[in-house]
Design an enzyme around this catalytic site. Sequence first.
Site, PDB file in Angstrom:
ATOM      1  N   CYS A 139       0.832  -1.209   0.000  1.00 26.72           N
ATOM      2  CA  CYS A 139       0.000   0.000   0.000  1.00 26.72           C
ATOM      3  C   CYS A 139       0.867   1.260   0.000  1.00 26.72           C
ATOM      4  O   CYS A 139       1.670   1.459   0.911  1.00 26.72           O
ATOM      5  CB  CYS A 139      -0.918  -0.017   1.216  1.00 26.72           C
ATOM      6  SG  CYS A 139      -2.050   1.379   1.265  1.00 26.72           S
ATOM      7  N   CYS A 347      -7.993  -2.477 -45.953  1.00 25.23           N
ATOM      8  CA  CYS A 347      -7.637  -1.081 -45.678  1.00 25.23           C
ATOM      9  C   CYS A 347      -8.835  -0.159 -45.901  1.00 25.23           C
ATOM     10  O   CYS A 347      -9.502  -0.214 -46.939  1.00 25.23           O
ATOM     11  CB  CYS A 347      -6.478  -0.664 -46.585  1.00 25.23           C
ATOM     12  SG  CYS A 347      -5.947   1.046 -46.359  1.00 25.23           S
ATOM     13  N   CYS A 385       9.282  -1.727 -37.525  1.00 24.75           N
ATOM     14  CA  CYS A 385       9.122  -1.265 -36.136  1.00 24.75           C
ATOM     15  C   CYS A 385       7.770  -1.595 -35.529  1.00 24.75           C
ATOM     16  O   CYS A 385       7.598  -1.520 -34.317  1.00 24.75           O
ATOM     17  CB  CYS A 385       9.385   0.232 -36.042  1.00 24.75           C
ATOM     18  SG  CYS A 385       8.064   1.261 -36.732  1.00 24.75           S
TER      19      CYS A 385
END
Length: 437
Positions: A139, A347, A385
Amino acid sequence: MADLRNNFVGIKSPNPFWLASAPPTDKAYNVERAFKAGWGGVVWKTLGEEGPPVVNVNGPRYGAIWGADRRLLGLNNIELITDRDLYVNLREMKQVKMNWPDRALIASIMVPCVEDAWKAILPLVEETGADGIELNFGCPHGMSERGMGSAVGQVPEYIEMVVRWCKQYTRMPVITKLTPNITDVRKPARAAKAGGTDAVSLINTINSITSVNLDTFSPEPSIDGRASHGGYCGPAVKPIALNMVAEIARDPETYGLPISGIGGITTWRDAAEFLALGAGNVQVCTAAMTYGFKIVQEMITGLSDWMDAKGHRTLDDICGRAVPNVTDWQYLNLNYVTKAKIDQDACIKCGRCHIACEDTSHQAITQFVNGVRHFEVIEEECVGCNLCVNVCPVQNCITMEPLAAGELDKRTGKPVDPNYANWTTHPNNPMARQAAE
């Protein structure tokens, strides 16, 4: 049909889904309803020492972060441990365990870091018939300012000391709950193991302020115009939790230490990911607070159906399966090459892939071809990437396709090397050169 029965450090439950120590487990009424809904176990809301109960605020206790569709992504919680009398909690725990002997009931405990305080409360908890205890060293607000919670969890020496006390004064299995508010979670895990803990659970909440009201200039949740940092939980913390679970699971010093996984688990898939990374079971809080106790039914059905489809018969078939595939960056294969590929039929021509790549990455996606709006990967510029995949709103419209060994990488003009190679042997690595010399 998949067998979801769970045996965690000798604590048996009909499934691996436990409710974490939090408001949903604060009283018998809640816990009974949870068990009726199908939860395999609960960790009772954290008990404090005998004496005047803890005082909570009488106003907002939660701040929130939402997604664009108003879906709750994270909660900031400033509530403390139970504010109900210790003996009321203990009586209710005993009755619940008698009523539900097949379910796991764990007592979360937080008392001052003094041996006599732990020595005094442990027999009281043991008398309830609880299956185990969880030491709340996580906590990050309120209690930590009193020398408990994460104030202990951030000091490995204190963790080891308290765990040793608990192992000395109770027969119950000890689960040590770790704080994520630390640089290296392996160190407190190692300390807990050195103290003799039976398991660790993680993560507890992350120190946070979720927002600021720009009319009153008070952070939220606001109490009479002022606010405190709190503990952050919910789906947004899942990546942090997964990493910390994996770090402990693959650390040679804690390898094999049982782990109860906590942090943003909302679906069966989330649970399966924690199990795959080394958790022996999972604990859930925010999802139950958002959608109610019956969410566990979807978790149970989903996990069972997936295990059946994959041929996994028991939880042991999946627990830890992903751990060998977690490694350090320096060992990743630098000869592995992928290229993005756009499915032209799927697309919708929104252009988000082009914008992201053009403005922030490698200018590897067209916007127009022969004067017509058309998005296509320029392989000569693509470094693989994966950003375009993540910003595309259409699932599986863009995929990452690996190049086969010997295939020409148009970006480098060289064929893909079939041999594994990593940074430790790369010619650009000065340490590699020193080793060679």
